[in-house]
Design a protein around this motif. Sequence first.
Motif, PDB file in Angstrom:
ATOM      1  N   ASN A 203       7.276 -33.520 -39.922  1.00  0.00           N
ATOM      2  CA  ASN A 203       7.326 -33.323 -38.475  1.00  0.00           C
ATOM      3  C   ASN A 203       7.517 -31.851 -38.137  1.00  0.00           C
ATOM      4  OD1 ASN A 203       7.798 -34.058 -35.613  1.00  0.00           O
ATOM      5  ND2 ASN A 203       9.893 -33.431 -36.079  1.00  0.00           N
ATOM      6  N   GLY A 204       8.343 -31.166 -38.929  1.00  0.00           N
ATOM      7  CA  GLY A 204       8.562 -29.731 -38.718  1.00  0.00           C
ATOM      8  C   GLY A 204       9.403 -29.417 -37.495  1.00  0.00           C
ATOM      9  N   PRO A 205      10.660 -29.902 -37.417  1.00  0.00           N
ATOM     10  CA  PRO A 205      11.493 -29.638 -36.238  1.00  0.00           C
ATOM     11  C   PRO A 205      11.576 -28.148 -35.930  1.00  0.00           C
ATOM     12  CG  PRO A 205      12.572 -31.186 -37.711  1.00  0.00           C
ATOM     13  CD  PRO A 205      11.383 -30.644 -38.451  1.00  0.00           C
ATOM     14  N   SER A 224       3.762 -31.857 -36.006  1.00  0.00           N
ATOM     15  CA  SER A 224       3.298 -33.154 -35.483  1.00  0.00           C
ATOM     16  C   SER A 224       3.035 -33.107 -33.984  1.00  0.00           C
ATOM     17  CB  SER A 224       4.337 -34.240 -35.768  1.00  0.00           C
ATOM     18  OG  SER A 224       5.478 -34.067 -34.942  1.00  0.00           O
ATOM     19  N   GLY A 225       3.672 -32.167 -33.303  1.00  0.00           N
ATOM     20  CA  GLY A 225       3.569 -32.114 -31.850  1.00  0.00           C
ATOM     21  C   GLY A 225       4.397 -33.176 -31.163  1.00  0.00           C
ATOM     22  N   ALA A 226       5.116 -33.991 -31.940  1.00  0.00           N
ATOM     23  CA  ALA A 226       5.922 -35.067 -31.370  1.00  0.00           C
ATOM     24  C   ALA A 226       7.241 -34.522 -30.824  1.00  0.00           C
ATOM     25  CB  ALA A 226       6.205 -36.135 -32.420  1.00  0.00           C
ATOM     26  N   ILE A 227       7.752 -35.194 -29.805  1.00  0.00           N
ATOM     27  CA  ILE A 227       9.081 -34.890 -29.279  1.00  0.00           C
ATOM     28  C   ILE A 227      10.009 -36.026 -29.706  1.00  0.00           C
ATOM     29  CG2 ILE A 227      10.486 -34.631 -27.201  1.00  0.00           C
ATOM     30  CD1 ILE A 227       8.026 -33.393 -25.864  1.00  0.00           C
ATOM     31  N   VAL A 228      11.097 -35.673 -30.358  1.00  0.00           N
ATOM     32  CA  VAL A 228      12.074 -36.656 -30.813  1.00  0.00           C
ATOM     33  C   VAL A 228      13.283 -36.603 -29.890  1.00  0.00           C
ATOM     34  CG1 VAL A 228      13.413 -37.527 -32.749  1.00  0.00           C
ATOM     35  CG2 VAL A 228      11.295 -36.265 -33.174  1.00  0.00           C
ATOM     36  N   GLN A 229      13.682 -37.759 -29.389  1.00  0.00           N
ATOM     37  CA  GLN A 229      14.837 -37.854 -28.494  1.00  0.00           C
ATOM     38  C   GLN A 229      16.040 -38.367 -29.273  1.00  0.00           C
ATOM     39  OE1 GLN A 229      14.483 -40.809 -25.452  1.00  0.00           O
ATOM     40  NE2 GLN A 229      16.308 -40.165 -24.350  1.00  0.00           N
ATOM     41  N   ALA A 273       2.824 -26.841 -32.203  1.00  0.00           N
ATOM     42  CA  ALA A 273       3.754 -26.917 -31.077  1.00  0.00           C
ATOM     43  C   ALA A 273       4.816 -25.833 -31.232  1.00  0.00           C
ATOM     44  CB  ALA A 273       4.408 -28.289 -31.020  1.00  0.00           C
ATOM     45  N   ALA A 274       5.345 -25.355 -30.094  1.00  0.00           N
ATOM     46  CA  ALA A 274       6.219 -24.199 -30.196  1.00  0.00           C
ATOM     47  C   ALA A 274       7.539 -24.337 -29.466  1.00  0.00           C
ATOM     48  CB  ALA A 274       5.477 -22.952 -29.695  1.00  0.00           C
ATOM     49  N   ASP A 275       7.515 -24.484 -28.147  1.00  0.00           N
ATOM     50  CA  ASP A 275       8.766 -24.419 -27.398  1.00  0.00           C
ATOM     51  C   ASP A 275       8.870 -25.593 -26.445  1.00  0.00           C
ATOM     52  OD1 ASP A 275      11.214 -23.315 -26.791  1.00  0.00           O
ATOM     53  OD2 ASP A 275      10.431 -21.962 -25.266  1.00  0.00           O
ATOM     54  N   ILE A 276      10.097 -25.901 -26.058  1.00  0.00           N
ATOM     55  CA  ILE A 276      10.352 -27.005 -25.145  1.00  0.00           C
ATOM     56  C   ILE A 276      11.491 -26.610 -24.225  1.00  0.00           C
ATOM     57  CG2 ILE A 276      11.864 -28.080 -26.879  1.00  0.00           C
ATOM     58  CD1 ILE A 276      11.086 -30.796 -25.739  1.00  0.00           C
ATOM     59  N   LYS A 277      11.318 -26.858 -22.932  1.00  0.00           N
ATOM     60  CA  LYS A 277      12.347 -26.549 -21.941  1.00  0.00           C
ATOM     61  C   LYS A 277      12.396 -27.671 -20.912  1.00  0.00           C
ATOM     62  CE  LYS A 277      13.733 -22.308 -23.140  1.00  0.00           C
ATOM     63  NZ  LYS A 277      13.047 -22.201 -24.421  1.00  0.00           N
ATOM     64  N   ILE A 278      13.538 -27.852 -20.287  1.00  0.00           N
ATOM     65  CA  ILE A 278      13.697 -28.796 -19.184  1.00  0.00           C
ATOM     66  C   ILE A 278      13.972 -28.001 -17.923  1.00  0.00           C
ATOM     67  CG2 ILE A 278      15.159 -30.609 -18.199  1.00  0.00           C
ATOM     68  CD1 ILE A 278      15.574 -31.680 -20.969  1.00  0.00           C
TER      69      ILE A 278
END
Length: 329
Positions: A203-205, A224-229, A273-278
């Motif tokens: 997955n490559g967190p 993977s481009g997946a988002i894990v919650q 995939a690179a970054d994630i923000k809310i």
Amino acid sequence: MNNTLALRRSILLLGMAFSGPLLAQTFVYISAAEDGKIARYALNDRTGALKPLGETPAGGKVMPMAISPDKQILYAAVRSRPMRLVSWSINGKTGALTPASESAAAASYPYISLDRQGRFLLAASYDSGLVHVYRLGSGGKVTTPFVSEVQAGHAAHSVIVDATNRSAYVGVLGTDRVLQLALHPDGQLTPLGDGFVATAEKNGPRHSVLSPDNRFLYNVGEMSGAIVQFARQPDGTLTKVADYPSAVTQKYQLQHGVERTASYSDTTPRIWAADIKITPDGRWLIASGEKSAVIGSYAIAKESGELQRVAEAPVGKGANWVSIVSFKQ
């Protein structure tokens, strides 16, 4: 370069989406690694327009940035030799940056962050597989040597601190783990529970973000481009809730990603995939691409969350990190 290719090759797919008060002055900072400069812009909170305000030399390959909780200081890691942690004072009226401090970095850091009280700078080293904690001294200066070191594992890619200021989480790309650590008042980091939670294999967190209520952590997998919650428990440990697969893999016929080493030359269209923000009730999203000559601002539809590109502005080479700060007027 077409939009799809630019998206795939962006080292930072999405910058920080931000919404300021109605009467606010918002500044956007973009680090351009190849130019060795930090570009700054004024963001119009009503139209989303980006007005270039100038550039600040960083003296090398500048990449990750972080802003102090009091919005007074911008920090950045310079990854070319000599590797350094540099800070600038932020002028709340003009956004101008004034050199504040410079300290030797013990490793090359692709990610830095601050604790919620502005007492420590935390840094993850991809190359060394380490996480370091530095104490911040007078005027926010990064003091050396670091006060804590954690063997995180191959390709440590991010480190963030939760709202209680008692837990830290590290995305480790090479081991498919998110470390869960206790942050102590003296800056030491120790394992929480088993010390980690696992994601799917390969997955490559990469980067993580916490929900505004501090109940959930979301991690994006680079390969993977997946988002894990994950659900965050009262003691800071994490429990996996769900996996959300990449929404664009099939659309763009992307192959599973692989780790990008210095010699990487594969031309196969792959997930990156690179970054994630809310967004905190966000109106605008800022996007930068490492291979793009411009940055763009997008309006976020309140109900649907759909994006509409509303403005762009020129940016230097290797634009890879976005930081945003807003001041009440």
